[in-house]
Scaffold this active site. Structure first.
Site, short mmCIF file in Angstrom:
data_model
loop_
_atom_site.label_atom_id
_atom_site.label_comp_id
_atom_site.label_asym_id
_atom_site.label_seq_id
_atom_site.Cartn_x
_atom_site.Cartn_y
_atom_site.Cartn_z
N ASP A 149 -4.20 -13.03 3.58
CA ASP A 149 -5.44 -12.55 4.17
C ASP A 149 -6.67 -12.88 3.32
OD1 ASP A 149 -4.33 -10.80 2.35
OD2 ASP A 149 -4.34 -9.06 3.70
N ASP B 77 -2.28 -10.73 -2.31
CA ASP B 77 -2.85 -10.24 -1.06
C ASP B 77 -4.31 -9.87 -1.32
OD1 ASP B 77 -1.78 -8.83 1.76
OD2 ASP B 77 -3.53 -7.83 0.88
N HIS C 243 0.82 -1.22 0.00
CA HIS C 243 0.00 0.00 0.00
C HIS C 243 0.85 1.28 0.00
CE1 HIS C 243 -3.62 -2.31 0.48
NE2 HIS C 243 -3.28 -2.77 1.66
N HIS D 20 -6.02 -7.49 -0.43
CA HIS D 20 -6.22 -6.05 -0.69
C HIS D 20 -5.47 -5.65 -1.94
CE1 HIS D 20 -6.57 -6.66 3.74
NE2 HIS D 20 -7.67 -5.94 3.55
ZN LIG Z 1 -3.85 -7.38 2.73
#
Ligand SMILES: [Zn+2]
Length: 312
Positions: free
Chosen positions: A247, A161, A125, A163
């Site tokens: 995740d 991931d 991120h 996200h």
């Molecule tokens: Zn993540």
């Protein structure tokens, strides 16, 4: 054949708060599992030098790096609602990036080595000038830039991931020398990663977002890979870097996907196929998220098992 596990105890001292899901215990949970099984599995535990400022500056603004460095002498620096640095964060982030750089060098020197970087804080991120989403330094992006610096022309970053890796996408959006591919829950944090976002300028077409709805399981992940793999194969990367978050496991508290260790193993096998086809086998996994400690250890263990055992 051995699988080098790159790690650094400096990564343990970063804490974003006492009840934060991205907590120091994530690393020992993984390393304990790998050590339990290392005797008969060809796992080698490795350390590395922290990344230099110059190597970080290949993807981050120097003023931002100076702001990160300044957190060493402040008790706590809050960057956003869920991203805070303590006095050890800068050292941890440099250690994580240094471990990823060393893993890249390792696989350049020996393409049969398939390193896994067990480090934190995560990175995908983090943008060129911004910490967010538990991330400060974009470890995978630093690794890709280092690969370029040592003569690798085309790098693919595959980010599974749960996200979307907004930072990695943005850093390389206008470049053709990095193919960024992301599978992620959508809509979900951080809100980016629409299928229509495909890069810009010379990088148009070198960003591939495969958004998946909440509740996606093994079938949806296999379909997403079936859609994505031809793009990856056509690009013929000379190195693969995997932003490996865990995740999307059904046990994870921060997302709502429904896969388990067997799918992570399968995804690693498919990416290893691609690495063997065009990259001489060069593939580096870098830890991103994953917040259920059992799911995290199971997932990394399954990936490392594939790296050790999968032969074409
Ligand atoms: Zn993540």
């Amino acid at each position: 054949m051995a699988v080098p596990i790159y790690s650094d105890d400096a990564c343990l001292a970063h804490s974003a708060g006492s009840v934060h899901p991205e907590r120091p215990e994530r690393m020992p949970a993984i390393l304990r599992r790998l050590r339990d099984r290392s005797a008969d599995r060809g796992i080698e535990f490795m350390t590395a030098q922290p990344a230099s400022i110059d190597s970080l500056a290949a993807v981050h603004d120097r003023a931002y790096l100076a702001a990160l460095e300044a957190t060493e002498t402040a008790p706590v620096t809050v960057f956003d609602a869920d991203t805070a640095a303590n006095e050890h964060t800068w050292r941890a982030a440099r250690a994580a990036a240094g471990a990823a750089i060393a893993a890249v060098d390792h696989t350049v020197a020996d393409p049969t080595a398939r390193p896994f970087v067990v480090a934190r804080p995560p990175g995908h991120h983090a943008e060129a000038d911004r910490a967010m989403g538990f991330c400060f330094v974009n470890t995978a992006a630093v690794a890709a830039a280092h690969a370029h610096a040592v003569g690798i022309e085309r790098v693919a970053i595959v980010d599974w991931d749960v996200h979307h890796g907004n930072g990695t996408e943005r850093i390389f959006a206008d470049r053709a020398d990095v193919l960024y591919v992301s599978l992620h829950q959508y809509p979900h944090y951080p809100g980016t990663g629409a299928r229509t976002d495909r890069g810009s300028g010379e990088g148009l077409g070198y960003t591939v977002n495969v958004p998946l709805p909440a509740g996606s399981g093994e079938r949806e992940h296999r379909e997403a890979f079936t859609e994505m793999l031809p793009v990856l194969t056509d690009y013929a990367p000379q190195m693969l870097i995997v932003s490996a978050g865990f995740d999307a496991d059904s046990r994870d508290p921060l997302a709502a996907m429904e896969i388990g260790p067997a799918v992570y193993r399968w995804m690693t096998e498919r990416l290893t196929d691609c690495a063997i086809a065009s990259a001489g086998g060069r593939i580096v996994h870098v830890l991103e998220g994953g917040y259920d400690l059992s799911a995290l250890a199971d997932g990394v263990d399954a990936v490392v098992a594939a790296l050790l055992e999968y032969r074409v």
